[in-house]
Motif scaffolding. Structure first.
Motif, PDB file in Angstrom:
ATOM      1  N   VAL A 237      28.921 -37.456 -22.780  1.00 13.68           N
ATOM      2  CA  VAL A 237      27.847 -38.357 -23.231  1.00 13.68           C
ATOM      3  C   VAL A 237      26.593 -37.548 -23.552  1.00 13.68           C
ATOM      4  O   VAL A 237      25.950 -37.753 -24.602  1.00 13.68           O
ATOM      5  CB  VAL A 237      27.548 -39.440 -22.160  1.00 13.68           C
ATOM      6  N   PHE A 238      26.264 -36.606 -22.679  1.00 11.80           N
ATOM      7  CA  PHE A 238      25.079 -35.771 -22.876  1.00 11.80           C
ATOM      8  C   PHE A 238      25.179 -35.006 -24.213  1.00 11.80           C
ATOM      9  O   PHE A 238      24.233 -35.003 -25.017  1.00 11.80           O
ATOM     10  CB  PHE A 238      24.956 -34.792 -21.700  1.00 11.80           C
ATOM     11  N   LEU A 239      26.342 -34.421 -24.460  1.00  9.52           N
ATOM     12  CA  LEU A 239      26.509 -33.648 -25.701  1.00  9.52           C
ATOM     13  C   LEU A 239      26.478 -34.545 -26.940  1.00  9.52           C
ATOM     14  O   LEU A 239      25.942 -34.158 -27.980  1.00  9.52           O
ATOM     15  CB  LEU A 239      27.816 -32.849 -25.662  1.00  9.52           C
ATOM     16  N   LEU A 240      27.025 -35.745 -26.809  1.00 12.96           N
ATOM     17  CA  LEU A 240      27.005 -36.671 -27.944  1.00 12.96           C
ATOM     18  C   LEU A 240      25.559 -37.032 -28.309  1.00 12.96           C
ATOM     19  O   LEU A 240      25.196 -37.078 -29.493  1.00 12.96           O
ATOM     20  CB  LEU A 240      27.815 -37.934 -27.618  1.00 12.96           C
ATOM     21  N   VAL A 241      24.737 -37.241 -27.296  1.00 10.20           N
ATOM     22  CA  VAL A 241      23.323 -37.554 -27.536  1.00 10.20           C
ATOM     23  C   VAL A 241      22.625 -36.353 -28.196  1.00 10.20           C
ATOM     24  O   VAL A 241      21.891 -36.510 -29.179  1.00 10.20           O
ATOM     25  CB  VAL A 241      22.619 -37.938 -26.201  1.00 10.20           C
ATOM     26  N   ILE A 242      22.897 -35.167 -27.677  1.00 12.04           N
ATOM     27  CA  ILE A 242      22.276 -33.951 -28.230  1.00 12.04           C
ATOM     28  C   ILE A 242      22.669 -33.768 -29.697  1.00 12.04           C
ATOM     29  O   ILE A 242      21.824 -33.526 -30.567  1.00 12.04           O
ATOM     30  CB  ILE A 242      22.714 -32.698 -27.419  1.00 12.04           C
ATOM     31  N   VAL A 243      23.969 -33.879 -29.968  1.00 11.98           N
ATOM     32  CA  VAL A 243      24.463 -33.651 -31.332  1.00 11.98           C
ATOM     33  C   VAL A 243      23.870 -34.677 -32.301  1.00 11.98           C
ATOM     34  O   VAL A 243      23.441 -34.341 -33.413  1.00 11.98           O
ATOM     35  CB  VAL A 243      26.014 -33.676 -31.356  1.00 11.98           C
ATOM     36  N   THR A 244      23.810 -35.927 -31.857  1.00  6.08           N
ATOM     37  CA  THR A 244      23.253 -36.984 -32.717  1.00  6.08           C
ATOM     38  C   THR A 244      21.779 -36.692 -33.007  1.00  6.08           C
ATOM     39  O   THR A 244      21.314 -36.861 -34.140  1.00  6.08           O
ATOM     40  CB  THR A 244      23.426 -38.363 -32.044  1.00  6.08           C
ATOM     41  N   TYR A 245      21.079 -36.214 -31.999  1.00  2.47           N
ATOM     42  CA  TYR A 245      19.668 -35.841 -32.191  1.00  2.47           C
ATOM     43  C   TYR A 245      19.552 -34.669 -33.187  1.00  2.47           C
ATOM     44  O   TYR A 245      18.685 -34.674 -34.063  1.00  2.47           O
ATOM     45  CB  TYR A 245      19.046 -35.479 -30.839  1.00  2.47           C
ATOM     46  N   LEU A 246      20.431 -33.692 -33.045  1.00  2.24           N
ATOM     47  CA  LEU A 246      20.383 -32.531 -33.961  1.00  2.24           C
ATOM     48  C   LEU A 246      20.611 -32.967 -35.408  1.00  2.24           C
ATOM     49  O   LEU A 246      19.952 -32.485 -36.335  1.00  2.24           O
ATOM     50  CB  LEU A 246      21.415 -31.471 -33.556  1.00  2.24           C
TER      51      LEU A 246
END
Lengths: 255, 321
Positions: A237-246
């Motif tokens: 979940v954390f990585l999905l949020v980061i990637v979406t932000y990027l």
């Protein structure tokens, strides 16, 4: 956060078609290297058992090897797709098209997951010859495999966005993914590591992934599978949020 | 009846008359001011030219429009929608042909267009794809990979990609670079046809004669600013220049004395003369030549060209607006 099914599925289709068009390189080559591990370990440690597990060594390492295939191929798919898109200039296709940021994240992620899961499935099918193919908790194995492949697909997206040339992706792969995977207990039980190294391994997120999948395969693990599931799910979940932000800020793709 | 409904009645259901509205756009790259307070309105259905020397800021402006470049300040609307808040809608309205040739090496020409249709939410787009392949003379290349295409074909594939979702606004950034003359003409025929159907066309090109032949209105950019926006006719008329070309039956004598204060070129055998002059001197010059009683074989008077406007505005660095 909206998803247009045609737009989204077109990206997934593109990502899957991209690697299946070069299947020798993306599916069969990794299969050969994992097959060699199986041959070498099954004959070298034929009569050996893993301390504290009471299972043959080959049964112990099969889940680890499957995880390794899953991790490496999920990562390779998204990272190479994005750095390739930057190199060919077609990254602008993804920017000019009406993708939402979550569609981009999930579209690339699922492409990586499909490749990772495909190679892992074929690796499992090959491993049946070496250890019989028993899986204690098959649905749990599938659940963990899906989560792990999503995590490394997302890592691959971060690497692909960050990288400015192909060399940069191999830095990610050689200095992070491979060491973390090899030191995660693929080939050994971390409980058996001497001194502090057993505790150090607990900071390696890949350890929880390998351990959880091992539980699903042989019903035994170093850590509680519930705790591992929590770690893995949180990381995904954390990585999905980061990637979406990027994608939203156009990290290294918008000027 | 609400106000918007009344407007819809008056304008036949479509009351947005501005295709693109650009307000106070600034963009810097480090020390370089790539765009400096750019304001521009492009009307629906226009064939609009965006001209300027290299580095003027044209591609940066187009990049902002398409979401490839992040603006520092200002706002842009496409068909009344903000490109940041409503980016999905505005991207569907835009078809941008980028200047750089790019291609996805994994897919054939047809697959590329199918995937691209999907990106824009269109399924089973074969009819449009075939129409584009035909219009851009790519039908016989549909099943081959882009690596096997020539440079001009790759550029045509880029154009097909930009048009595959039938956008309302088509932005062509140097679309004919590297495309041979015959195909260039067929491309323009197709684009003119799209314009006649009501599509808004925005063109940047180094071929000024193309812009002169095609565009209704033109903006000239220089050093990140819009230095002039006007109709093509007004721009050309803003240059006070006439070029008189006269061909005589025999070598002429005495012209130098008669045209002393006038800037002219006489060719080697003294049979052809070119005189550059202001409009108000035209009558005076022709009367002077007439007084010499020479046998004239042919005569041509040319007005200023867009190129003259371009050179004037960009070499001065943008003196007016």
């Amino acid at each position: 956060m909206t998803i247009n099914s045609i737009t989204f599925l077109s990206l997934v289709r593109r990502e899957v078609a991209r690697f299946t068009k070069v299947a020798i390189q993306t599916i069969f080559a990794p299969l050969i290297s994992t097959g060699l591990y199986l041959i070498i370990f099954s004959y070298s440690f034929q009569n050996r058992e893993v301390a504290g597990y009471g299972v043959p060594y080959i049964s112990f390492i099969v889940p680890g090897l499957i995880m390794m295939s899953l991790i490496q191929n999920s990562f390779a798919n998204t990272s190479s797709s994005l750095i390739g898109a930057k190199y060919n200039g077609i990254i602008i296709d993804f920017l000019l098209a009406p993708f939402s940021y979550i569609e981009l994240s999930l579209g690339f992620m699922i492409g990586g997951m499909v490749r990772g899961l495909l190679v892992a499935t074929v690796t499992y099918l090959v491993s049946i010859y070496f250890y019989g193919g028993a899986i204690a908790h098959p649905f749990l194995a599938l659940f963990f495999a899906i989560l792990v492949s999503s995590i490394f697909s997302l890592f691959g997206i971060i690497a692909g966005l960050w990288a400015e040339k192909f060399d940069h992706v191999s830095i990610f792969s050689n200095f992070f993914i491979t060491p973390l995977t090899f030191l995660s207990g693929v080939f050994y039980s971390v409980k058996g590591l001497p001194g502090i190294w057993s505790e150090v391994s607990l900071f390696n997120p890949v350890f929880y992934m390998v351990d959880a999948v091992r539980f699903a395969f042989i019903g035994q693990s170093d850590m509680s599978p519930y705790f591992s599931a929590l770690v893995i799910f949180s990381l995904a979940v954390f990585l999905l949020v980061i990637v979406t932000y990027l994608f939203k800020i156009g990290y290294k793709v918008k000027s | 009846m609400v106000y918007s409904d009344r407007l819809r009645d008056i304008y036949g259901g479509d009351f947005v008359t501005t295709a693109i509205k650009i307000r106070d756009i600034n963009k810097t790259y480090g020390e370089l001011q790539a765009l400096d307070d750019v304001n521009l309105d492009i009307k629906k259905g226009e064939f609009f030219g965006l001209l300027g020397p290299n580095g003027a800021g044209k591609s940066t402006l187009i990049g902002i429009l398409g979401g490839l470049v992040k603006k520092d300040s200002g706002n842009v609307t496409v068909l009344g929608k903000d490109i940041i808040k409503n980016y999905r809608e505005t991207k569907k309205s835009l078809g941008i042909v980028p200047q750089e040739i790019t291609f996805d090496p994994y897919f054939t020409v047809r697959e590329t267009l199918e995937i691209h249709s999907g990106y824009f939410g269109i399924k089973d787009n074969d009819q449009k794809i075939d129409e584009l392949l035909n219009a851009l003379s790519l039908s016989d290349k549909a099943e081959i990979g882009p690596r096997q295409l020539s440079g001009g074909m790759k550029r045509r594939l880029l154009i097909a990609k930009a048009l595959v979702h039938d956008p309302e606004i088509i932005v062509l950034d140097e679309p004919t670079a590297g495309v041979d003359v015959e195909l260039r003409n067929s491309l323009w025929e197709y684009v003119i046809n799209l314009n006649n159907q009501g599509k808004t066309i925005i063109l940047t090109t180094h071929y000024l004669e193309e812009a002169e032949a095609l565009c209704d209105r033109i903006a000239i950019m220089n050093k990140g600013k819009i230095v002039k926006v006007d109709t093509k006719e007004n721009l050309i008329n803003s240059i006070d220049k006439k070029l008189i070309k006269i061909q005589f039956a025999d070598s002429v004598q005495g012209l130098e004395d008669e045209l002393q204060e006038i800037n002219f070129d006489l060719n080697k055998d003294k049979r052809e003369i070119e005189i550059e002059t202001a409009k108000q001197d035209l009558d005076k010059i022709l009367k002077k030549i007439n007084r010499l009683n020479l046998d004239i074989v042919d005569m041509n008077i040319e007005s200023a060209k867009l190129e003259d406007v371009f050179i004037k505005l960009t070499s001065l660095g943008g003196d007016d607006n």
